[in-house]
Enzyme design. Structure first.
Site, PDB file in Angstrom:
ATOM      1  N   CYS A  79       0.835  -1.206   0.000  1.00 30.06           N
ATOM      2  CA  CYS A  79       0.000   0.000   0.000  1.00 30.06           C
ATOM      3  C   CYS A  79       0.869   1.254   0.000  1.00 30.06           C
ATOM      4  O   CYS A  79       1.536   1.555   0.987  1.00 30.06           O
ATOM      5  CB  CYS A  79      -0.916  -0.055   1.221  1.00 30.06           C
ATOM      6  SG  CYS A  79      -1.642   1.500   1.729  1.00 30.06           S
ATOM      7  N   CYS A  82       0.072   3.967   2.596  1.00 30.44           N
ATOM      8  CA  CYS A  82       0.483   3.518   3.937  1.00 30.44           C
ATOM      9  C   CYS A  82       1.937   3.898   4.200  1.00 30.44           C
ATOM     10  O   CYS A  82       2.291   4.335   5.294  1.00 30.44           O
ATOM     11  CB  CYS A  82       0.323   2.012   4.081  1.00 30.44           C
ATOM     12  SG  CYS A  82      -1.373   1.431   3.936  1.00 30.44           S
TER      13      CYS A  82
END
Ligand SMILES: [Zn+2]
Length: 158
Positions: A79, A82
């Site tokens: 991700c 993230c």
């Protein structure tokens, strides 16, 4: 060896933790993922940033049982957003050492936690107080907004 405030149970070897460098004196301390009280530097006794990983098996002990508010970072290695929010969270954990604990949960390896909190998109950030969700944020936010969000959650929860 870190010194633990409010801890007389002596169980701070129960879980293997990470090494944290004291921002005050520079000493490297070993900080377990879960313990009573909050971690302090073994040398100067200043509060240490507390950053721990948790998964389905350890979430209750590492996050829900914490005596201080917990910022939960639900993330995954693939991700991109993230990875952008992660350094800001770690900075926040340093700025708020002794006041909040940062717990990182990899949703790929923690399906029960993902399902329980109804994670639809990551990063999903939670503020937990005594195991209850006090605030929730889905998606990456800039560092300043992140800090405001956490400050508000801590203030609102009293
Ligand atoms: Zn120190």
């Amino acid at each position: 060896m870190a010194y633990w405030s409010g801890d007389s149970s002596g169980d701070n070897e129960a879980m293997t933790g990470g090494l944290v460098r004291c921002g005050h004196c520079g000493k490297t301390n070993r900080v377990p993922a879960a313990a009573a009280g909050t971690p302090r530097c073994g040398q100067c006794h200043e509060a240490l940033p507390w950053i721990a990983d948790a998964d389905d098996a350890t979430f209750a002990e590492v996050a829900e049982a914490a005596k201080i508010p917990v910022v939960v970072d639900l993330w995954a290695p693939w991700c991109g957003p993230c990875r952008m929010v992660s350094p800001a969270l770690e900075q926040l954990a340093r700025d708020l050492a002794g006041k909040v604990k940062l717990v990182k949960v990899n949703v790929d390896t923690s399906p029960q936690i993902s399902q329980r909190f109804g994670v639809q998109a990551i990063p999903t950030l939670l503020v937990l107080r005594r195991g209850q969700v006090a605030a929730r944020q889905t998606g990456a936010v800039p560092p300043a907004a992140l800090r405001t969000w956490v400050d508000n959650a801590l203030a609102a929860a009293g």
